[in-house]
Design a protein around this motif. Structure first.
Motif, short mmCIF file in Angstrom:
data_model
loop_
_atom_site.label_atom_id
_atom_site.label_comp_id
_atom_site.label_asym_id
_atom_site.label_seq_id
_atom_site.Cartn_x
_atom_site.Cartn_y
_atom_site.Cartn_z
N LEU A 62 -6.89 -2.37 4.85
CA LEU A 62 -7.95 -2.71 3.91
C LEU A 62 -8.54 -1.45 3.28
O LEU A 62 -8.77 -1.40 2.06
N LEU A 63 -8.77 -0.42 4.08
CA LEU A 63 -9.31 0.83 3.55
C LEU A 63 -8.37 1.43 2.50
O LEU A 63 -8.82 1.91 1.45
N PHE A 64 -7.07 1.42 2.79
CA PHE A 64 -6.10 2.03 1.87
C PHE A 64 -6.05 1.26 0.56
O PHE A 64 -6.07 1.87 -0.53
N PHE A 65 -5.99 -0.07 0.64
CA PHE A 65 -5.97 -0.85 -0.60
C PHE A 65 -7.29 -0.72 -1.36
O PHE A 65 -7.29 -0.62 -2.59
N ASP B 291 -12.28 2.93 -4.53
CA ASP B 291 -13.38 3.06 -3.59
C ASP B 291 -13.27 4.42 -2.90
O ASP B 291 -12.49 4.60 -1.96
N SER B 292 -14.07 5.38 -3.34
CA SER B 292 -13.98 6.73 -2.80
C SER B 292 -14.43 6.79 -1.34
O SER B 292 -13.94 7.61 -0.56
N GLU B 293 -15.37 5.93 -0.94
CA GLU B 293 -15.82 5.91 0.44
C GLU B 293 -14.71 5.42 1.37
O GLU B 293 -14.57 5.90 2.50
N ALA C 24 -11.56 5.88 0.98
CA ALA C 24 -10.63 7.00 1.15
C ALA C 24 -11.14 7.96 2.21
O ALA C 24 -10.37 8.48 3.02
N LYS C 25 -12.44 8.21 2.23
CA LYS C 25 -13.02 9.13 3.21
C LYS C 25 -12.94 8.56 4.63
O LYS C 25 -12.84 9.31 5.60
N GLN C 26 -13.00 7.23 4.76
CA GLN C 26 -13.01 6.61 6.07
C GLN C 26 -11.63 6.53 6.71
O GLN C 26 -11.52 6.26 7.91
N LEU C 27 -10.59 6.79 5.92
CA LEU C 27 -9.23 6.68 6.46
C LEU C 27 -8.85 7.98 7.16
O LEU C 27 -8.04 8.77 6.68
N GLN C 28 -9.45 8.21 8.30
CA GLN C 28 -9.15 9.38 9.12
C GLN C 28 -9.30 8.98 10.59
O GLN C 28 -9.99 8.01 10.92
#
Length: 338
Positions: free
Chosen positions: A301-304, A311-313, A315-319
């Motif tokens: 979900l974060l990647f899509f 959604d720039s946030e 992208a930041k959360q995908l770590q």
């Protein structure tokens, strides 16, 4: 001081992500529509059944096409499709007739059928065209279908698949299939196959992505990737022909630089990356699936969201540190590689 500030910020983000719980269902109820008789007139009327999971409402929805693995069907990823749709995506689940459950069961020769279908040139080169047909259908439905008209955002389309479906996803995103192991032979018989990229696709998620070697890719296959791709695999996710799970991870070094990511899960198995829960056609069971699915759903979900919703946030959360709240049971660690 900087280290302390980073730690405080990381802890805040972990708490915020945990509160959101992106692995849970979203706010939308979901309607299901079935199109079992669709055919491709350009390929001798090959059947391409599609099951659509559509969020209720009037909002314009980004599109995700899902491609099942060998021996699957349009319900192999039922729960994952429901999850994405509940978060506002229109999800089109394909059934590839040359590598579905019915084909796998023919003559009850499961392994023989599996080995044949993943080397069948018509199926290996035909699956990416099934994805393109699904997107063509989406464009037609968006203009005329009573329930789908005006609901499908044709400018924001992604694709996701597992195993043979991961191969399909990777090729649709620009990687080139190998000809070396295909039967019947496709000229010139070795090396890179045709470019089957679909230019409508903006990003992809490959669950159990293929490494280099038989039967799908060679080392030169990966360099032509054109859009952001997320790979997800794990330490127990062995590849065809007895190759270790690390073969999938090693191939990530061959992907070109860009916004690509690779998630590596400790103790995740091959079948953990599918989930047919909620459908009438249940896929093969796996004892660790429930441990793996929360992190797979959240990361997907974060990647899509990052690439289809800008959604720039997300992208930041995908770590790795921010995905740790989704660790369950035997899955004791997550790494996010860039």
């Amino acid at each position: 001081m900087k280290a302390l500030l980073f730690l405080i910020c990381s802890q805040f983000l972990v708490r915020a992500l945990s509160a959101a719980d992106l692995s849970s269902s979203g706010p939308f109820k979901v309607t299901i529509m079935e199109f079992p008789e669709l055919t491709d007139a350009h390929r001798e009327n090959r059947k391409v059944p599609i099951k659509v999971h559509l969020p209720d409402g009037r909002e314009l929805c980004p599109i995700v096409v899902i491609s099942h693995g060998a021996g699957g069907d349009w319900d192999t990823h039922f729960a994952q499709a429901q999850h994405l749709a509940s978060h506002g995506y229109a999800v089109l689940c394909l059934e590839h007739i040359g590598s579905n459950l019915e084909r796998m069961r023919q003559g009850m020769r499961f392994m023989k059928n599996l080995n044949e279908m993943i080397r069948d040139s018509n199926e290996v080169l035909g699956r990416p065209k099934d994805v393109s047909l699904a997107l063509d259908c989406a464009a037609e439905w968006n203009g005329s279908h009573p329930k789908l008209r005006g609901r499908l955002d044709l400018q924001q389309a992604g694709v996701m698949g597992h195993s043979f479906g991961a191969f399909t996803t990777m090729v649709v995103c620009g990687m080139r299939p190998a000809l070396d192991w295909l039967t019947p032979r496709v000229k010139p018989g070795k090396g890179l196959g045709p470019d089957l990229r679909d230019r409508h696709v903006k990003c992809g998620v490959a669950l159990s992505p293929q490494g280099a070697d038989e039967p799908f890719f060679i080392r030169e296959s990966f360099a032509s990737l054109k859009v952001p791709l997320l790979g997800i695999s794990g330490t127990e996710d062995r590849q065809q022909g007895g190759l270790p799970a690390s073969n999938r991870l090693d191939a990530f070094k061959l992907w070109p630089e860009g916004a690509n990511r690779f998630i590596w899960l400790t103790n995740a198995r091959h079948l953990d990356f599918t989930d047919s829960t909620g459908s009438s056609r249940r896929a093969m069971s796996s004892p660790t699936r429930e441990d793996v699915q929360p992190i797979v759903r959240a990361a997907t979900l974060l990647f899509f969201n990052s690439h289809l919703r800008a959604d720039s946030e997300a992208a930041k959360q995908l770590q790795g540190v921010l995905l740790k709240p989704y660790l369950r049971g035997v899955v004791t660690n997550v790494e996010v590689l860039r």
